[in-house]
Write a protein that holds these residues in place. Sequence first.
Motif, PDB file in Angstrom:
ATOM      1  N   ASP A 153      -3.513   5.358  -0.226  1.00  9.01           N
ATOM      2  CA  ASP A 153      -4.720   4.060  -0.044  1.00  9.01           C
ATOM      3  C   ASP A 153      -5.275   3.907   1.439  1.00  9.01           C
ATOM      4  O   ASP A 153      -4.535   4.554   2.276  1.00  9.01           O
ATOM      5  CB  ASP A 153      -3.685   2.937  -0.439  1.00  9.01           C
ATOM      6  N   SER A 208       4.083   0.379   2.400  1.00  9.95           N
ATOM      7  CA  SER A 208       4.170  -0.626   3.646  1.00  9.95           C
ATOM      8  C   SER A 208       3.507  -1.851   2.897  1.00  9.95           C
ATOM      9  O   SER A 208       2.637  -1.737   1.908  1.00  9.95           O
ATOM     10  CB  SER A 208       3.190  -0.023   4.925  1.00  9.95           C
ATOM     11  N   VAL A 218       0.958  -1.259   0.197  1.00  9.50           N
ATOM     12  CA  VAL A 218       0.027  -0.136   0.031  1.00  9.50           C
ATOM     13  C   VAL A 218       0.811   1.203   0.219  1.00  9.50           C
ATOM     14  O   VAL A 218       2.032   1.210   0.487  1.00  9.50           O
ATOM     15  CB  VAL A 218      -0.913   0.017   1.292  1.00  9.50           C
ATOM     16  N   PHE A 219       0.430   2.251  -0.490  1.00 13.52           N
ATOM     17  CA  PHE A 219       1.075   3.550  -0.632  1.00 13.52           C
ATOM     18  C   PHE A 219       0.201   4.789  -0.066  1.00 13.52           C
ATOM     19  O   PHE A 219      -0.935   4.539   0.172  1.00 13.52           O
ATOM     20  CB  PHE A 219       1.258   3.641  -2.115  1.00 13.52           C
ATOM     21  N   PRO A 220       1.030   5.700   0.023  1.00  7.55           N
ATOM     22  CA  PRO A 220       0.101   7.003   0.705  1.00  7.55           C
ATOM     23  C   PRO A 220      -0.890   7.417  -0.109  1.00  7.55           C
ATOM     24  O   PRO A 220      -0.982   7.324  -1.155  1.00  7.55           O
ATOM     25  CB  PRO A 220       1.279   8.034   0.694  1.00  7.55           C
TER      26      PRO A 220
END
Lengths: 275, 85
Positions: free
Chosen positions: B48, B70, B44-46
Motif C-alpha cells: 500500500d 501499520s 496499511v499493509f506492505p
Amino acid sequence: MKIEQKKFKFFLTILVFLGGISVLYAAPTRIMPLGDSITFDAKYDDPRSDSERTGYRSHLYYKLVEAKYEVNFVGSQIAGEAITPPFDPDNEGHPSWTSFDIAELAYTFMSQSNPDIVLLHIGTNDLTSTTPWGVDSTLNEIDYYERKTGRVVQVIVALIIDRQIHDGRIASFNSRLKETLEQRIIDGDNIIMVDMYSGAGLTSEDYADNTHPNDAGYSKMADVWFNALMQPYTPALYAFPSSIVDSSYIQSQTVDEAAQSVTFITEVPDTGINF
Amino acid sequence: MKQILIFLPSMIFLIGCGGGSSSSSPVSNSDYAGPMAISEIYTVFPGDSVTKDSASPLIKIIHIDGATESTIELVEGNATIVRKP
C-alpha cells in the motif's frame, strides 16, 4: 531422476542446517567506547604502558560477559591488552581531546568501526567552555553516518564526571548538555542519557588525580554504562521510520520499548510513502 | 432445524460485523482506498502507499515490531491511500 532427487534433498538439508546455525549465532554487539583520557585510561604522570590501561572498559567488559551479553568493543585505539583476565582492549579514547576534537573525527571513527552502540563521555578537556556544542556536533556526525549507511546506532551519552575538587564549569556544562540531550530525545534521536556526574556515586576517594578516576571509580562508571546497556533496546523499531520515508521528512519519533512500538509523524514526500 | 443452525450463526456474524463505529476502528479501515479524513485511523499493509494531495500533508504512523501492517492517521493537509492492486 531418483539420484537427482536425493542430491536435491541432500543440498536442501545442508542449506537448512546452515540456516539454523546462522539463526542461532547472533553477531556480538559492537560497542565503541568513545571519549578522552577517561575512556583510554591515561592520567597525569602515568608510568604504565598503554597495554596496562583499562579504565572502565575492563570492568564493563567483565560485567557484560558475566551477563551473557555478546560484546565486541571497537575503535582505532588499543589499551589494556596485557592485563588479566583478558578483555577486549579496542576503544576510541583520545587523551587530552576536547569534545570539538572528537566531533571533527566522529564520522571517520564511525565509518572505520561500524559500531552498534557508542558510549560517549566527552567534554572534560573543554577547559573554560561550558557549551555542549562539541557533544551536539558529535551526535550530528553520528546521525550523518546513520543516514549515509542506513545503519542504526544507539548512543549512550554521559553527563560527565566531576573533578576530584569540584569544578563548577563541569556542572554548568552538564546542565546545558542535559537540556540539549533531552531535546534531541524528544526529536526522536536514538539516545540514552546517563548521569556519571551524580549517578555514578564517585567520591574524592575514587580519584587517582584531580581529573581521572582510580580503579574503584572506574568500576562505578562501568556500573552506570552496564545498567544502560541492560535496558530493553529494539534496533528494528528505531530503523523502521527511515526504512519507509527519508529521515529528512520525519518530524518526530518516539519508541515505546514496553509496547514494542514506534510512533512517528512525517511529511508525505512528492514520491509518496510506500509501505 | 438445519435451517435454524445455519441462520443463527449467520445473524450473529452479520450483527458483529455491523456493530461499532467504522470511523474509529482501524480494522474496518483496513481495505479503504481513497482520500484520508483527518484523525481517522487506517491500517496499511506492505504494497500500500500514501500519496500527497496538498502541499505538506502530515501523517502519524504507528508500527509494532514484527507486525506486517501499520496504522496511519492524517494529521494535517490532504493525502490519499492507494492499495496494492
